[in-house]
Scaffold this motif. Structure first.
Motif, PDB file in Angstrom:
ATOM      1  N   ARG A   1      -6.224   1.383  -8.207  1.00  9.15           N
ATOM      2  CA  ARG A   1      -6.277   0.091  -8.888  1.00  9.15           C
ATOM      3  C   ARG A   1      -5.915   0.101 -10.370  1.00  9.15           C
ATOM      4  NH1 ARG A   1     -11.387  -3.300  -7.465  1.00  9.15           N
ATOM      5  NH2 ARG A   1     -11.901  -1.485  -6.206  1.00  9.15           N
TER       6      ARG A   1
ATOM      7  N   GLU B   1      -4.143   3.335  -0.431  1.00 15.47           N
ATOM      8  CA  GLU B   1      -3.778   2.289  -1.390  1.00 15.47           C
ATOM      9  C   GLU B   1      -3.281   2.919  -2.684  1.00 15.47           C
ATOM     10  OE1 GLU B   1      -3.649  -0.754  -0.605  1.00 15.47           O
ATOM     11  OE2 GLU B   1      -4.699  -0.607   1.315  1.00 15.47           O
TER      12      GLU B   1
ATOM     13  N   SER C   1       0.877  -1.166   0.000  1.00 21.65           N
ATOM     14  CA  SER C   1       0.000   0.000   0.000  1.00 21.65           C
ATOM     15  C   SER C   1       0.912   1.213   0.000  1.00 21.65           C
ATOM     16  CB  SER C   1      -0.948  -0.001   1.196  1.00 21.65           C
ATOM     17  OG  SER C   1      -0.263  -0.341   2.352  1.00 21.65           O
TER      18      SER C   1
ATOM     19  N   GLN D   1      -2.098  -0.879 -11.534  1.00 23.60           N
ATOM     20  CA  GLN D   1      -1.577  -2.232 -11.773  1.00 23.60           C
ATOM     21  C   GLN D   1      -1.875  -2.691 -13.185  1.00 23.60           C
ATOM     22  OE1 GLN D   1      -3.174  -5.217  -9.287  1.00 23.60           O
ATOM     23  NE2 GLN D   1      -1.182  -5.788  -8.479  1.00 23.60           N
ATOM     24  N   ARG D   2      -3.120  -2.425 -13.591  1.00 16.87           N
ATOM     25  CA  ARG D   2      -3.531  -2.857 -14.925  1.00 16.87           C
ATOM     26  C   ARG D   2      -2.652  -2.183 -15.983  1.00 16.87           C
ATOM     27  NH1 ARG D   2      -8.998  -1.082 -15.155  1.00 16.87           N
ATOM     28  NH2 ARG D   2      -8.461   0.523 -16.681  1.00 16.87           N
TER      29      ARG D   2
END
Ligand SMILES: [Zn+2]
Length: 363
Positions: free
Chosen positions: A199, A196, A185, A202-203
């Motif tokens: 998201r 965090e 994190s 990462q992709r």
């Protein structure tokens, strides 16, 4: 005095885009010419200062007719950048400056005295008004105006002296905050709050690795190579934007809630030596987080206490002070054999850093 910077995306016409690219080329030309001049000077035992290099460039440029129509400040600042690089090299902070190749990061600085900003437009020397996507956030004297290109877009970075002294903020009543910065994190606070990594990051990072591999298989400087390079650049840009946003949100929130911040001293690994993409990305990410934190705490006058590298923030029990001999990276929970405390690994570290900052812990 408080210097503030604001980077704003531009909305240039096609002619303006061409002009920008030309000035970046001119800045690069001046940088390279002055660099070879400086090198020649070294061979003759003649140390050429910024003033020398600039004067000599102004004499030699007369041989090139095309330089006449250009923004002369672009060249001046190109040479200034070079001499700053030379001084860093002399002080053993960075390596000897290298020639700028075509296709490396494009940017140039212009005469800030001749720049005007009005609402969502900026007037640049020789080219006139250019539209901006946003208004300038600060008021004051312009210190530096730099035009640069990232992936497919042009930006202007404006540095301003706001004329206001850096006033320390009143932090009475706010707690000391320990911050554990990590890769899993982004940041964990001593009260257990976690920030965090967003998201989509990462992709995009996986996609970047894939597109990067594709690029490496294309014929160097072929049409397909350039096309693929653009794809990769756009991805880099998108990732940087997502990450920047996350860093700004987290650092702003942390700074607002603290009277003093305890943090680990991170080894800034040498990015130059680091060829591995994933590693490089995570390193630059932590550096970006820390530099934003530093800027904001500096502005507000909040002390940041960095625990020294030997400080065992992870291995020490935050409740009783017991220090483990070993703590595997895979152990996400800290379990103290002495007082039987069980606590999240990152939060445990953050509490230790907070205590260090407050001065309760001596080692
Ligand atoms: Zn314990």
């Amino acid at each position: 005095m408080a210097l503030k910077s604001h980077k704003i995306a531009l909305r240039p016409s096609d002619a303006q885009k061409t002009w920008f690219a030309q000035q970046c080329g001119y800045a690069r030309f001046a940088f390279n010419a002055a660099l070879s001049d400086f090198k020649a000077g070294l061979d003759e035992d003649d140390w050429r200062s910024f003033i020398d290099l600039n004067n000599r460039f102004n004499t030699s440029k007369k041989a090139f007719d095309w330089t006449k129509g250009m923004d002369q400040r672009a060249a001046l600042y190109g040479i200034k950048n070079l001499s700053e690089g030379i001084i860093r090299w002399k002080n053993k902070i960075s390596r000897f400056p290298r020639f700028k190749k075509r296709g490396c990061k494009q940017s140039y600085s212009t005469d800030e005295q001749a720049v005007k900003v009005e609402g969502k437009r900026i007037k640049l020397p020789k080219i006139g008004w250019v539209k901006m996507f946003q208004e300038l956030r600060f008021e004051g004297e312009l210190i530096r105006v730099t035009i640069s290109r990232t992936a497919h877009r042009w930006f202007v970075s404006i540095t301003i002296d706001t004329g206001l002294p850096n006033v320390p903020r009143d932090t009475r009543g706010l707690p000391a905050v320990g911050v554990d910065v990590g890769i899993n994190s982004l940041a964990t606070l001593d009260n257990g709050k976690q920030y965090e990594n967003p998201r989509p990051l990462q992709r995009y990072e996986r996609k970047l690795a894939r597109e990067q591999r594709k690029l490496s298989r294309k014929v160097f400087r072929s049409n397909n190579w350039y096309k693929q390079k653009r794809v990769v650049e756009k991805l880099y840009y998108r990732i940087a934007c997502i990450r920047n946003d996350a860093h700004h949100q987290a650092t702003t929130a942390i700074v607002k809630s603290a009277s003093v911040i305890g943090i680990e001293k991170l080894k800034v690994t040498n990015l130059l030596k680091n060829k591995r993409l994933a590693k490089a990305l995570s390193d630059s990410a932590l550096g970006g987080f820390l530099s934003k934190l530093k800027t904001k705490t500096d502005t507000l006058g909040i002390p940041v206490i960095q625990a020294p590298q030997f400080f065992a923030s992870s291995k020490t029990c935050s409740r009783c002070g017991y220090v483990k001999d070993e703590l595997l990276l895979s152990e996400r929970t800290y379990h103290c054999e002495w007082c039987n405390t069980k606590i999240g690994r990152d939060q445990n570290a953050a509490i230790n850093l907070k205590n260090f900052a407050v001065g309760y812990t001596e080692k």
